[in-house]
Design a protein around this motif. Structure first.
Motif, PDB file in Angstrom:
ATOM      1  N   ALA A  74       0.832  -1.212   0.000  1.00  0.00           N
ATOM      2  CA  ALA A  74       0.000   0.000   0.000  1.00  0.00           C
ATOM      3  C   ALA A  74       0.864   1.259   0.000  1.00  0.00           C
ATOM      4  O   ALA A  74       0.585   2.214  -0.737  1.00  0.00           O
ATOM      5  CB  ALA A  74      -0.941  -0.003   1.199  1.00  0.00           C
ATOM      6  N   ASP A 127      -2.146  -3.389  -5.005  1.00  0.00           N
ATOM      7  CA  ASP A 127      -2.824  -3.000  -3.767  1.00  0.00           C
ATOM      8  C   ASP A 127      -4.343  -3.042  -3.941  1.00  0.00           C
ATOM      9  O   ASP A 127      -5.064  -3.515  -3.058  1.00  0.00           O
ATOM     10  CB  ASP A 127      -2.366  -1.596  -3.362  1.00  0.00           C
ATOM     11  N   GLU A 159      -7.046  -5.407  -1.941  1.00  0.00           N
ATOM     12  CA  GLU A 159      -8.210  -4.844  -1.253  1.00  0.00           C
ATOM     13  C   GLU A 159      -9.490  -5.586  -1.636  1.00  0.00           C
ATOM     14  O   GLU A 159     -10.357  -5.821  -0.795  1.00  0.00           O
ATOM     15  CB  GLU A 159      -8.350  -3.356  -1.569  1.00  0.00           C
ATOM     16  N   ALA A 196      -9.360  -8.860   0.195  1.00  0.00           N
ATOM     17  CA  ALA A 196      -9.606  -8.664   1.626  1.00  0.00           C
ATOM     18  C   ALA A 196     -11.077  -8.386   1.893  1.00  0.00           C
ATOM     19  O   ALA A 196     -11.638  -8.863   2.890  1.00  0.00           O
ATOM     20  CB  ALA A 196      -8.741  -7.513   2.141  1.00  0.00           C
ATOM     21  N   HIS A 197     -11.714  -7.633   1.009  1.00  0.00           N
ATOM     22  CA  HIS A 197     -13.142  -7.350   1.168  1.00  0.00           C
ATOM     23  C   HIS A 197     -13.954  -8.641   1.126  1.00  0.00           C
ATOM     24  O   HIS A 197     -14.848  -8.867   1.963  1.00  0.00           O
ATOM     25  CB  HIS A 197     -13.603  -6.395   0.071  1.00  0.00           C
ATOM     26  N   LEU A 231      -2.978 -10.390   3.424  1.00  0.00           N
ATOM     27  CA  LEU A 231      -4.417 -10.225   3.628  1.00  0.00           C
ATOM     28  C   LEU A 231      -4.749 -10.117   5.108  1.00  0.00           C
ATOM     29  O   LEU A 231      -5.674  -9.390   5.483  1.00  0.00           O
ATOM     30  CB  LEU A 231      -5.171 -11.391   2.993  1.00  0.00           C
ATOM     31  N   ARG A 269      -3.042  -8.640   7.447  1.00  0.00           N
ATOM     32  CA  ARG A 269      -2.835  -7.262   7.907  1.00  0.00           C
ATOM     33  C   ARG A 269      -4.044  -6.394   7.557  1.00  0.00           C
ATOM     34  O   ARG A 269      -4.460  -5.546   8.343  1.00  0.00           O
ATOM     35  CB  ARG A 269      -1.564  -6.686   7.275  1.00  0.00           C
ATOM     36  N   ARG A 270      -4.611  -6.620   6.402  1.00  0.00           N
ATOM     37  CA  ARG A 270      -5.765  -5.818   5.980  1.00  0.00           C
ATOM     38  C   ARG A 270      -7.009  -6.166   6.795  1.00  0.00           C
ATOM     39  O   ARG A 270      -7.807  -5.276   7.116  1.00  0.00           O
ATOM     40  CB  ARG A 270      -6.015  -6.015   4.481  1.00  0.00           C
ATOM     41  N   ALA A 287      -6.587  -4.544  10.164  1.00  0.00           N
ATOM     42  CA  ALA A 287      -6.844  -3.101  10.048  1.00  0.00           C
ATOM     43  C   ALA A 287      -8.338  -2.819   9.968  1.00  0.00           C
ATOM     44  O   ALA A 287      -8.833  -1.850  10.556  1.00  0.00           O
ATOM     45  CB  ALA A 287      -6.123  -2.534   8.827  1.00  0.00           C
ATOM     46  N   ARG A 288      -9.075  -3.665   9.265  1.00  0.00           N
ATOM     47  CA  ARG A 288     -10.528  -3.492   9.182  1.00  0.00           C
ATOM     48  C   ARG A 288     -11.166  -3.671  10.559  1.00  0.00           C
ATOM     49  O   ARG A 288     -12.089  -2.929  10.923  1.00  0.00           O
ATOM     50  CB  ARG A 288     -11.125  -4.495   8.191  1.00  0.00           C
TER      51      ARG A 288
END
Length: 300
Positions: free
Chosen positions: A126, A208, A212, A215-216, A241, A243-244, A247-248
């Motif tokens: 990112a 990136d 995303e 990850a979604h 993934l 880490r994302r 973060a979410r």
């Protein structure tokens, strides 16, 4: 350049060669659809005169212009505070003027500097995506950077050919700042190609975006959320993934949470051991599943 669509285009005009070139190109591409604003951070005695010079350039080109004076809050990096105040002022101006697209003069050399600085900081995908060509500043305002494929010298030549005199911001060569030091290093290193670095940043931005999307989709099956809490099943999730997803979870509990990559990495290592730690006002509990909830109030 970009297509204007409905309404006017807003130009963030510092008065330097990059933003003046952007103004000239925008006026040539979309005559009558361009407005500009200059943010006066009031950090130097010359700033008012520089803003007035930008206004004069707009008057010469028949472009509506407004000077936005801001006051910086205390604390933290001067450049970070100036950037936050600048974009807040520009967003308010564009919204009030009914402008849906705000353009800035970031170019390939800026992108190369950003990428190199973030490489040296150990940034992940990112961060290495660098300066994005477009991001949403609000529901009604898009920030676009149409000059990321242009070199600094090319933009300066456009301004010189138009007979305009750009202002010179001394902070651009002040080596107390990381970016100014990186700018000098890149200028002194002939074998580094800023355009190639900008292409790499664009490729990393695409990667990136793909992460995303993944990850979604993964969050739908791995991240449960409720009123003030989130719970994550981390088993088997690849690190990029994971880490994302973490973060979410943090942002669900604390919407303003913006942990750095190294903070997320450290948090994940601790959660894997079953530890309970706090980050960004969130109490994070490890184990087979990881739970995120508000940090309890501290005792007096």
């Amino acid at each position: 350049m970009v297509a204007s669509g409905q309404g006017r285009i807003g130009i963030a005009l510092s008065g330097g060669p990059d933003s003046l070139a952007l103004l000239l190109l925008a006026v040539a591409a979309f005559p009558g659809d361009v407005a500009a604003a200059t943010v006066d951070h009031r950090l130097r005695p010359e700033s008012a005169a520089e803003a007035a010079a930008a206004a004069a350039a707009c008057h010469r080109l028949g472009v509506p212009h407004q000077i936005l004076a801001v006051t910086l809050p205390r604390g933290g990096s001067v450049q970070a505070r100036a950037r936050a105040a600048r974009y807040a002022a520009l967003t308010s101006w564009a919204t009030a003027e009914g402008i849906a697209m705000l353009l800035t003069g970031h170019h390939a050399d800026d992108q190369a500097e950003t990428l190199m600085m973030r490489l040296l900081r150990g940034s992940g995908v990112a961060g290495l995506a660098g300066i994005r060509p477009h991001i949403a500043l609000s529901e009604s305002l898009m920030l676009c950077r149409p000059l990321l494929g242009w070199r600094r010298a090319e933009l300066a030549a456009i301004v010189a050919a138009a007979g305009l005199q750009p202002v010179a911001d001394p902070s651009n060569s002040d080596e107390r700042f990381d970016r100014a030091r990186m700018r000098r290093q890149l200028a002194d290193t002939a074998w580094i190609d800023p355009v190639a670095l900008a292409r790499s940043a664009a490729a990393l931005a695409e990667a990136d975006d793909a992460l995303e999307i993944l990850a979604h989709d993964l969050a739908a099956e791995r991240l449960a959320t409720g009123d003030g809490w989130a719970q994550l099943r981390p088993d088997g999730v690849p690190p990029a993934l994971l880490r994302r997803l973490v973060a979410r979870g943090l942002r669900h509990v604390a919407p303003d949470a913006a942990p750095r990559g190294d903070q997320l990495g450290s948090l994940i290592e601790q959660l894997r051991t079953g530890a309970t730690v706090t980050l960004a006002g969130v109490l994070c509990s490890g184990g087979e599943s990881w739970r995120f909830q508000p940090e309890p109030p501290r005792r007096g």
